[in-house]
Design a protein around this motif. Structure first.
Motif, PDB file in Angstrom:
ATOM      1  N   GLU A 167       2.249  11.866   2.960  1.00  0.00           N
ATOM      2  CA  GLU A 167       1.457  11.409   1.837  1.00  0.00           C
ATOM      3  C   GLU A 167       0.564  10.103   2.303  1.00  0.00           C
ATOM      4  N   SER A 168       1.313   9.190   2.916  1.00  0.00           N
ATOM      5  CA  SER A 168       0.704   8.071   3.417  1.00  0.00           C
ATOM      6  C   SER A 168      -0.335   8.391   4.460  1.00  0.00           C
ATOM      7  N   CYS A 169       0.043   9.139   5.403  1.00  0.00           N
ATOM      8  CA  CYS A 169      -1.117   9.377   6.254  1.00  0.00           C
ATOM      9  C   CYS A 169      -2.332  10.348   5.870  1.00  0.00           C
ATOM     10  N   TYR A 170      -2.121  11.284   4.855  1.00  0.00           N
ATOM     11  CA  TYR A 170      -3.086  11.834   4.155  1.00  0.00           C
ATOM     12  C   TYR A 170      -4.117  10.811   3.503  1.00  0.00           C
ATOM     13  N   PHE A 171      -3.412  10.163   2.797  1.00  0.00           N
ATOM     14  CA  PHE A 171      -4.234   9.142   2.175  1.00  0.00           C
ATOM     15  C   PHE A 171      -5.186   8.167   3.023  1.00  0.00           C
ATOM     16  N   ALA A 172      -4.575   7.679   4.117  1.00  0.00           N
ATOM     17  CA  ALA A 172      -5.042   7.028   5.180  1.00  0.00           C
ATOM     18  C   ALA A 172      -6.266   7.894   5.910  1.00  0.00           C
ATOM     19  N   ALA A 173      -5.936   9.108   6.039  1.00  0.00           N
ATOM     20  CA  ALA A 173      -7.072   9.867   6.714  1.00  0.00           C
ATOM     21  C   ALA A 173      -8.297  10.207   5.949  1.00  0.00           C
ATOM     22  N   GLN A 174      -7.753  10.305   4.364  1.00  0.00           N
ATOM     23  CA  GLN A 174      -8.897  10.915   3.329  1.00  0.00           C
ATOM     24  C   GLN A 174      -9.785   9.262   3.239  1.00  0.00           C
ATOM     25  N   THR A 175      -9.058   8.300   3.286  1.00  0.00           N
ATOM     26  CA  THR A 175      -9.707   7.036   3.066  1.00  0.00           C
ATOM     27  C   THR A 175     -10.670   6.679   4.554  1.00  0.00           C
ATOM     28  N   MET A 176     -10.142   7.032   5.616  1.00  0.00           N
ATOM     29  CA  MET A 176     -10.989   6.725   6.814  1.00  0.00           C
ATOM     30  C   MET A 176     -12.427   7.820   6.538  1.00  0.00           C
ATOM     31  N   LYS A 177     -12.043   9.042   6.178  1.00  0.00           N
ATOM     32  CA  LYS A 177     -13.304  10.082   5.995  1.00  0.00           C
ATOM     33  C   LYS A 177     -14.308   9.465   5.019  1.00  0.00           C
ATOM     34  N   MET A 178     -13.710   9.144   3.800  1.00  0.00           N
ATOM     35  CA  MET A 178     -14.708   8.501   2.832  1.00  0.00           C
ATOM     36  C   MET A 178     -15.649   7.377   3.322  1.00  0.00           C
ATOM     37  N   LEU A 181      -1.077  13.151  15.388  1.00  0.00           N
ATOM     38  CA  LEU A 181      -0.606  13.753  13.783  1.00  0.00           C
ATOM     39  C   LEU A 181      -1.039  15.376  13.862  1.00  0.00           C
ATOM     40  N   LYS A 182      -1.140  15.998  14.856  1.00  0.00           N
ATOM     41  CA  LYS A 182      -1.670  17.249  14.869  1.00  0.00           C
ATOM     42  C   LYS A 182      -0.699  18.442  14.360  1.00  0.00           C
ATOM     43  N   ASP A 183       0.509  17.844  14.482  1.00  0.00           N
ATOM     44  CA  ASP A 183       1.664  18.825  13.959  1.00  0.00           C
ATOM     45  C   ASP A 183       2.094  18.368  12.547  1.00  0.00           C
ATOM     46  N   LEU A 184       1.619  17.229  11.970  1.00  0.00           N
ATOM     47  CA  LEU A 184       2.214  16.903  10.953  1.00  0.00           C
ATOM     48  C   LEU A 184       1.919  17.621   9.618  1.00  0.00           C
ATOM     49  N   SER A 185       0.554  17.955   9.617  1.00  0.00           N
ATOM     50  CA  SER A 185       0.161  18.535   8.293  1.00  0.00           C
ATOM     51  C   SER A 185      -1.514  19.108   8.697  1.00  0.00           C
ATOM     52  N   PRO A 186      -1.803  20.339   8.312  1.00  0.00           N
ATOM     53  CA  PRO A 186      -2.959  20.875   8.472  1.00  0.00           C
ATOM     54  C   PRO A 186      -4.040  20.179   7.566  1.00  0.00           C
ATOM     55  N   ILE A 187      -3.860  19.614   6.516  1.00  0.00           N
ATOM     56  CA  ILE A 187      -4.834  18.844   5.650  1.00  0.00           C
ATOM     57  C   ILE A 187      -4.805  17.636   6.254  1.00  0.00           C
ATOM     58  N   ILE A 188      -4.087  16.846   6.958  1.00  0.00           N
ATOM     59  CA  ILE A 188      -4.509  15.574   7.547  1.00  0.00           C
ATOM     60  C   ILE A 188      -5.278  15.977   8.816  1.00  0.00           C
ATOM     61  N   SER A 202      -6.289   1.837   6.650  1.00  0.00           N
ATOM     62  CA  SER A 202      -6.059   3.108   7.175  1.00  0.00           C
ATOM     63  C   SER A 202      -5.552   3.420   8.588  1.00  0.00           C
ATOM     64  N   ASP A 203      -6.039   2.749   9.453  1.00  0.00           N
ATOM     65  CA  ASP A 203      -6.009   2.726  10.817  1.00  0.00           C
ATOM     66  C   ASP A 203      -4.328   2.408  10.994  1.00  0.00           C
ATOM     67  N   GLN A 204      -3.880   1.573  10.333  1.00  0.00           N
ATOM     68  CA  GLN A 204      -2.357   1.200  10.479  1.00  0.00           C
ATOM     69  C   GLN A 204      -1.496   2.084   9.986  1.00  0.00           C
ATOM     70  N   LEU A 205      -1.760   2.593   8.935  1.00  0.00           N
ATOM     71  CA  LEU A 205      -1.066   3.809   8.280  1.00  0.00           C
ATOM     72  C   LEU A 205      -0.698   5.058   9.056  1.00  0.00           C
ATOM     73  N   LEU A 206      -2.163   5.303   9.917  1.00  0.00           N
ATOM     74  CA  LEU A 206      -2.024   6.458  10.715  1.00  0.00           C
ATOM     75  C   LEU A 206      -1.094   6.172  11.973  1.00  0.00           C
ATOM     76  N   GLN A 207      -1.215   4.932  12.337  1.00  0.00           N
ATOM     77  CA  GLN A 207      -0.390   4.728  13.615  1.00  0.00           C
ATOM     78  C   GLN A 207       0.943   4.635  13.047  1.00  0.00           C
ATOM     79  N   VAL A 257       0.763  -1.019  -0.106  1.00  0.00           N
ATOM     80  CA  VAL A 257      -0.083   0.018  -0.055  1.00  0.00           C
ATOM     81  C   VAL A 257       0.862   1.120   0.119  1.00  0.00           C
ATOM     82  N   TYR A 258       1.887   1.320   0.980  1.00  0.00           N
ATOM     83  CA  TYR A 258       2.968   2.232   0.883  1.00  0.00           C
ATOM     84  C   TYR A 258       3.522   2.568  -0.377  1.00  0.00           C
ATOM     85  N   GLN A 259       3.854   1.549  -1.249  1.00  0.00           N
ATOM     86  CA  GLN A 259       4.564   1.818  -2.478  1.00  0.00           C
ATOM     87  C   GLN A 259       3.629   2.196  -3.603  1.00  0.00           C
TER      88      GLN A 259
END
Length: 934
Positions: free
Chosen positions: A58-69, A97-104, A47-52, A11-13
């Motif tokens: 990039e991987s955290c944004y994909f995971a957060a977006q997937t979780m929302k969707m 993840l609060k300090d990683l990126s505002p979009i996440i 998604s849960d594992q990627l966020l952990q 998935v990361y790849q």
């Protein structure tokens, strides 16, 4: 992707490939694969594992977006016992993840908000969140982000939480709203003038204003309101903060639109906005356009909110006319984008005053409209160094079109004749630059049609300072060719708009046509001149009959003029309108002459194609069927007389038939040929009978190979014209059956209905025509069962035209068994409809109820209600049973545990519908009921 769970490295790849693969094909493959993963059950855990892991943005944004969707669209996949664990996991992720990126943070905040809205067991979520995070300064940004998106998501189209749950949530949010505002004020006090925190606070406050749950008494006395206006008054406020504060004030003004119920807050906002005039002038002086636009948005929203009070009590209290002065100050800004913001308000004010029709009120507001028109005329000026004609497709051209629409809507307050006269006087008395002249002519063209020539002549012809319309026309057509090209262009538009004056004063026809012909011969002016000639032909048909030969000469040499397609078609339409006014014996000969240009060109092209084996595009070669298609003319024909166009249509049929065969694979050309044939059939009616058999044969043969939907539409025209002729009915039924087979094959493909809405639309237009013209023929045939089954499947189609056609077919079909129109076949119709409903009634009603709740937008519901009404009128006792069964099949509870619909709501709806005495009661009941599922 196979059915197994993919590994995290894989998935990361794929995420890395999506963002960083230099090969576009690689990006596309990664996107498709990740899309399939997001739709699978494995997406929750991955998604849960990627966020952990927190490996990268990039991987955290994909995971957060997937979780929302997944929470938005697939929440039903999770069992209820997992919801608390999901909530705790999301809160943990947003903390980590609060300090990683505002979009996440935003994606996770949306996921948490959407979960809270669907998770019935999470009571008082606002209170929980504030209690947990408000004492931690580092958590405050994401807490405010959650509190911002939560009210926004309440009415999100992505969530179908239903009106019961939505009402429950809104009541809950209203209860905690003062706690939220107090929290926001505490943030402001602690953070001081921190720009980022203030922006977050204002965005959050605006979100709660938009939901309409803030207590207006509490807000009227709240310090946060003072902070808001202080930020807007300060000259040094940064741009982003200024925009956030402006958005918040606009939201507040929108929230109190019902001013009388929010009076304390209304007064505070009214007085606060009036203090911003000085700040606006400072922004203008500093040439800070962003801030100028923000102030204009606020002033406009103020005027929108207080419009009714201003009209009700102009100049008194909250009806203070200074708010209009603010908008007129903005109208004085040199950038046209500023005044454009206020257009909607001026439209609404004009509409409101027009409906009230109070001369006293008109007098109050007239000076403001006069000043607005003066500003608009100035804004419409082209640059002095502009070359060529005015552009109508760029931003400024679109602005001028909006000005034209606005002027037409408010001109009644000033008086069309007076305004027209005053505008022209400004040109006569001075010697203005060309760009001023052109702008004045442009505004005159906008109002020319609303000036009644007779009234204008009676009222103003005695006064030297008020020139008559005829004088204006005389002077315009005498404009020399040396004036700026843009002035000539707009003067031609004005002449075209004054066609009613020409009709009343035919002595102007020759000089007007002479003036327009000069324009027609010049490439930049040709299309606008053609449009003006079309206008003259439309309005002055009788007077133009003597000029028909000239129009014919123009039509013969269309290719020699530099015309757009629309302008050329307009000229031909105008010529056809005049043709209809010629003596009956001349029409056939003249129409033949008019068509011969295109017919000969088509014949030449077809012969070239057959000799060289190639296929040329007749739409590019200037000999396309569209000009023929636009030569629809409707002369007055007495009973017994042969239609003068009949012979001409028989002459052009062979070349159209050959064109259809030669280009049968090209939908665009086939569509134009069908359009031409449609007008031909409509024009001569039963006189086209000799074409019926060869036309139907060719349509069916081509449709078997190339199912262009326009053949179905043309078929509906033939049924409409010939369906009541006893001798034609069987042939038309054979046509319908032959066209239906390939149509059903097309629509039965995966996503066939969604991919071919035009075919659905045209099929059911054809079927509806049959119901209207020969219902027994259709109902007695074997094809009717398949058409009804297709209609039931197509009721779910979310496409305005297609769905409308489907519903109309079903409604009209059932109505034939209801409407006793004293025809001999009523009993037969009633029996046949009874048989069809006995087979499909339950399925139809169940599908309609399901469709209303889960598939269709609310604007389609009146059509559905009409179908339900017809079924009920046909057989009320049976319909009651069908409706009860359909309602039993609906889900009663959301996946989050919230009640979607109560037993009482189901029984109330059933009773409202089945006891309805008119269709609008059914419509109202359906509209209210479906809100429970939206």
């Amino acid at each position: 992707m196979d059915g197994g769970k993919p590994s995290l490295p894989l998935v990361y790849q794929a995420v890395q490939a999506l963002y960083h693969d230099p090969d576009p094909a690689g990006k596309e493959r990664a996107s498709v694969w990740l899309g399939e993963l997001q739709r699978s059950m494995h997406a929750w855990e991955i998604s849960d594992q990627l966020l952990q892991l927190k490996q990268d943005v990039e991987s955290c944004y994909f995971a957060a977006q997937t979780m929302k969707m997944k929470i938005q669209t697939s929440f039903y996949e999770l069992p209820q016992e997992t919801h608390i664990a999901l909530r705790d996991s999301l809160l943990s992720h947003i903390q980590n993840l609060k300090d990683l990126s505002p979009i996440i943070v935003t994606q996770l905040a949306l996921a948490i908000a959407d979960l809270a809205l669907q998770m019935a067991s999470w009571k008082g979520c606002v209170h929980t969140l504030i209690e947990k995070y408000s004492n931690d300064v580092t958590s405050m940004p994401f807490l405010i982000e959650i509190l911002t998106v939560l009210p926004e998501e309440v009415h999100s189209r992505s969530l179908r939480i239903g009106s019961n749950r939505r009402t429950e949530i809104i009541e809950d949010l209203a209860f905690y709203s003062t706690t939220v505002v107090t929290l926001l004020m505490t943030c402001v006090e602690k953070s001081g003038s921190d720009e980022k925190m203030l922006i977050k606070v204002f965005r959050c406050l605006g979100s709660w204003f938009n939901l309409g749950v803030l207590d207006s008494n509490f807000m009227a006395n709240n310090q946060l309101l003072m902070v808001l206006f202080q930020v807007l008054q300060r000259d040094e406020t940064p741009t982003n903060l200024h925009e956030a504060a402006s958005d918040c004030v606009c939201s507040a003004l929108y929230a109190i639109e019902n001013v009388d119920t929010h009076m304390p807050l209304a007064i505070q906002l009214f007085q606060g906005v009036l203090t911003l005039e000085a700040a606006y002038h400072m922004a203008v002086a500093r040439e800070d356009l962003d801030k100028v636009l923000n102030y204009c948005r606020i002033f406009t929203e103020l005027c929108e909110t207080f419009m009714e009070i201003t009209v009700r009590t102009p100049g008194q209290g909250l009806g203070d006319l200074r708010i209009l002065e603010l908008l007129l100050i903005c109208a004085g800004h040199p950038q046209y984008e500023v005044v454009e913001i206020s257009f909607n308000f001026w439209y609404r004010l004009g509409e409101h005053l027009f409906k009230m029709s109070d001369p006293g009120l008109h007098n109050v507001f007239r000076p403001y409209i006069q000043r607005l028109l003066h500003s608009l005329a100035r804004h419409c000026q082209l640059d002095p160094d502009h070359e060529g004609i005015p552009e109508d497709t760029d931003d400024f051209g679109e602005f001028r079109m909006r000005v034209s629409d606005l002027v037409k809507d408010v001109i009644f307050l000033v008086g069309s004749a007076e305004c027209f006269s005053q505008l022209y006087s400004t040109l006569k008395e001075g010697n203005p630059p060309w760009e001023v002249t052109e702008a004045v002519l442009f505004i005159m063209a906008s109002i020319a049609k609303s000036v009644d020539p007779q009234i204008q002549l009676q009222e103003y012809s005695h006064c030297r300072n008020n020139p008559t319309l005829t004088e204006v026309l005389e002077q315009v057509v005498l404009l020399p060719q040396t004036v700026h090209l843009a002035v000539r262009y707009t003067s031609i538009e004005l002449v075209g708009e004054m066609s009613e004056l020409v009709d009343r004063h035919p002595r102007f026809l020759d000089p007007v046509l002479h003036y327009l012909m000069k324009g027609l011969r010049e490439k930049p002016l040709a299309s606008v001149a053609a449009k003006a000639i079309h206008n003259i032909c439309s309005v002055c048909r009788d007077h133009m009959a003597q000029h028909f030969q000239g129009l014919l000469d123009i039509a013969r040499s269309l290719d020699s003029f530099a015309l757009s397609t629309d302008a050329a078609i307009g000229l031909l339409k105008g010529t056809a309108l005049v043709l209809a006014r010629l003596p009956l014996e001349k029409i056939a000969e003249c129409l033949s002459d008019l068509c011969s240009v295109q017919v000969m060109a088509l014949e030449k092209l077809l012969s070239q194609d057959s000799s060289n084996g190639k296929s040329s595009d007749p739409t590019v070669s200037g000999c396309t069927p569209p000009p023929l298609a636009n030569l629809h003319t409707n002369p007055i024909v007495e009973n017994g007389q042969t239609h003068p166009c009949q012979k001409v249509i028989q002459q052009i049929w062979p070349v159209l038939s050959e064109t259809l065969n030669a280009h049968q694979a090209d939908n665009r050309i086939v569509e134009r040929c069908c359009r031409c044939l449609r007008f031909a059939v409509r024009c001569v009616g039963k006189g086209s009978a000799s074409l019926l058999q060869p036309l139907v044969t060719q349509m069916v043969n081509v449709y078997q190979v190339y199912p262009h939907s326009c053949f179905l539409y043309l078929g509906s025209i033939l049924v409409d014209e010939y369906g009541m002729e006893e001798g034609c009915r069987q042939g038309l039924l054979d046509m319908l059956q032959a066209l239906c087979m390939p149509t059903f094959q097309l629509l039965e493909q995966p996503n066939g209905l969604r991919n071919h809405p035009d075919t659905v639309d045209d099929l059911f237009r054809l079927a509806t025509r049959f119901v209207q013209r020969s219902p027994v023929t259709l109902l007695s045939s074997s094809i009717i069962i398949h058409i009804i089954q297709c209609a039931i499947a197509a009721t779910t189609l979310d496409h305005r035209d297609a769905n409308c056609s489907v519903m109309k077919f079903v409604r009209d079909l059932i109505h034939t068994g209801v409407s006793n129109d004293h025809e001999d076949d009523f009993e037969v119709r009633k029996r046949l409809i009874g048989q069809a409903m006995g087979q499909h009634g339950q399925q139809l009603v169940t599908q309609l109820i399901h469709t209303c709740c889960f598939c269709l937008p609310s604007y389609t519901l009146p059509d559905v209600a009409e179908v339900l009404w017809e079924i009920m009128v046909f057989d009320r006792p049976t319909f009651c049973r069908w409706l009860e069964s359909a309602l039993k099949g609906l889900p009663k509870e959301m996946s989050g545990g919230a009640v979607t619909v109560t037993h009482k709501q189901l029984t109330d709806f059933h009773k409202q519908v089945t006891s309805a005495e008119e269709c609008k009661q059914v419509c109202w009941a359906v509209r209210e009921f479906t809100r429970l599922y939206r």
